[in-house]
Design an enzyme around this catalytic site. Structure first.
Site, short mmCIF file in Angstrom:
data_model
loop_
_atom_site.label_atom_id
_atom_site.label_comp_id
_atom_site.label_asym_id
_atom_site.label_seq_id
_atom_site.Cartn_x
_atom_site.Cartn_y
_atom_site.Cartn_z
N GLY A 11 0.81 -1.22 0.00
CA GLY A 11 0.00 0.00 0.00
C GLY A 11 0.83 1.26 0.00
N ASN A 12 2.03 1.21 0.61
CA ASN A 12 2.89 2.39 0.63
C ASN A 12 3.42 2.75 -0.75
OD1 ASN A 12 3.07 3.26 3.45
ND2 ASN A 12 3.88 1.21 3.81
N LYS A 127 -1.82 -3.26 16.51
CA LYS A 127 -1.79 -2.39 15.33
C LYS A 127 -2.43 -1.04 15.62
CE LYS A 127 0.00 -5.24 12.25
NZ LYS A 127 1.26 -4.98 11.54
N LYS A 211 -1.21 -8.01 5.13
CA LYS A 211 -1.51 -8.18 3.70
C LYS A 211 -0.73 -9.32 3.07
CE LYS A 211 1.01 -5.91 1.18
NZ LYS A 211 2.38 -6.10 0.61
N LYS A 273 7.20 -10.35 5.30
CA LYS A 273 7.25 -10.80 3.91
C LYS A 273 7.93 -12.16 3.81
CE LYS A 273 7.18 -6.15 1.93
NZ LYS A 273 6.46 -5.62 3.10
#
Length: 311
Positions: A11-12, A127, A211, A273
């Site tokens: 998203g960044n 979060k 994500k 990741k």
């Protein structure tokens, strides 16, 4: 047989405003078009960190100014971000395909991701979302709504929500059908809308699913051949930023786990990741995951570029 790819796009990388995002997705569309031309069937999972935060913040500010404006639950904010980011990606991809004489269609699936309501994450929210509040105001909201707040780097108190593990993808059948029909599919945006099952019914919950982990789960349940995570660098490195930095080309799951144990990957950056890549590779023999940059994506798929994680 055409290879099936699930691509996780951060998203960044999509900018901080709608106009910036429209420009960013055009760049992504050209790289993805090259893969579609080569016959790959593709599902794109995008991040929404900055975007969902802006949506949530806008509703919080509006509610503070006018109590007739409803505050918006976080699950609904995630759904909104899936819609507008999906629209931008869908529009950019479709226009790029038309310019290049391609007839491929693009579909966006608003996606619910199933979590376990007994996931330990619900006992330890981590979060941060929304506005900063004074300690007094935070306590009042905690009492009124049951939210959890934590002090954030001396800037005030901020709400935190859980980050549970994805268990299943509710719309996996729809996504698979669209993919098999030849559509490029945009799904699980921002990690998906978290829902849990109770007495056979689905209920949304205020949470944030990572994500990359949601993308790995999606890649698993639709039986994708390869899972690609796009990030800011062309390869994963150990000793990143140090004189002894080393780029990794092909590593096994065992090597990846050893590097994690040695602390080579930052928790808020490369670690999730690599963990997501490991989950996908371990889910079925013969699978591979690739971590690379958007600009390197085509080479990574076709020429063994990027960092390849295998069994």
């Amino acid at each position: 047989m055409k290879k099936q790819l699930v691509i996780a796009l951060g998203g960044n990388a999509l900018g901080n405003t709608p106009d910036e995002q429209k420009q960013a997705v055009l760049a992504a569309a050209n790289h993805i078009a090259s893969l579609v031309k080569d016959g790959y069937k593709i599902v794109i999972v995008h991040g929404n960190g900055p975007q969902v935060g802006m949506i949530n913040l806008a509703f919080e500010l509006a509610y503070q100014q006018n109590s007739n404006v409803s505050s918006m639950p976080f699950a609904e904010c995630c759904g909104m971000s899936q819609g507008y980011i999906g629209f931008h990606l869908q529009n950019a991809l479709q226009n790029t395909f038309l310019e290049q004489g391609m007839t491929t269609h693009v579909s966006t699936a608003i996606t619910q991701v199933i979590v376990d309501q007994n996931d330990p994450a619900f006992r330890h929210p981590t979060k941060p979302v929304g506005l900063f509040y004074s300690e007094e105001a935070a306590k009042e909201i905690e009492q009124a709504k049951g939210y959890t707040f934590v002090e954030d780097s001396g800037r005030g108190f901020r709400r935190v929500v859980p980050s549970p593990e994805p268990v299943d993808i509710k719309e996996k059948g729809t996504i698979r059908c669209l993919m098999e029909n030849g559509d490029v599919v945009i799904a699980c945006g921002g990690g998906g809308i978290p829902v849990y099952r109770e007495n056979g019914m689905l209920h949304s919950v205020d949470a944030v699913i990572d994500k990359d982990k949601a993308a790995a789960k999606l890649a698993d349940v639709i039986s994708a051949d390869t899972f690609i995570i796009l990030t800011a660098v062309p390869r994963v490195a150990i000793n990143f930023g140090k004189p002894e930095q080393k780029w990794l080309e092909r590593i096994t799951v065992a090597e990846a786990k050893r590097y994690i144990a040695e602390g080579h990957f930052a928790p808020g950056s490369m670690l999730p990741k690599v963990e997501a890549a490991i989950k996908f590779v371990e889910s079925r023999p013969g699978r591979e995951a690739i971590i690379t940059s958007l600009e390197n994506a085509y080479k990574a798929v076709n020429e063994d570029n990027g960092t390849i994680i295998c069994s």
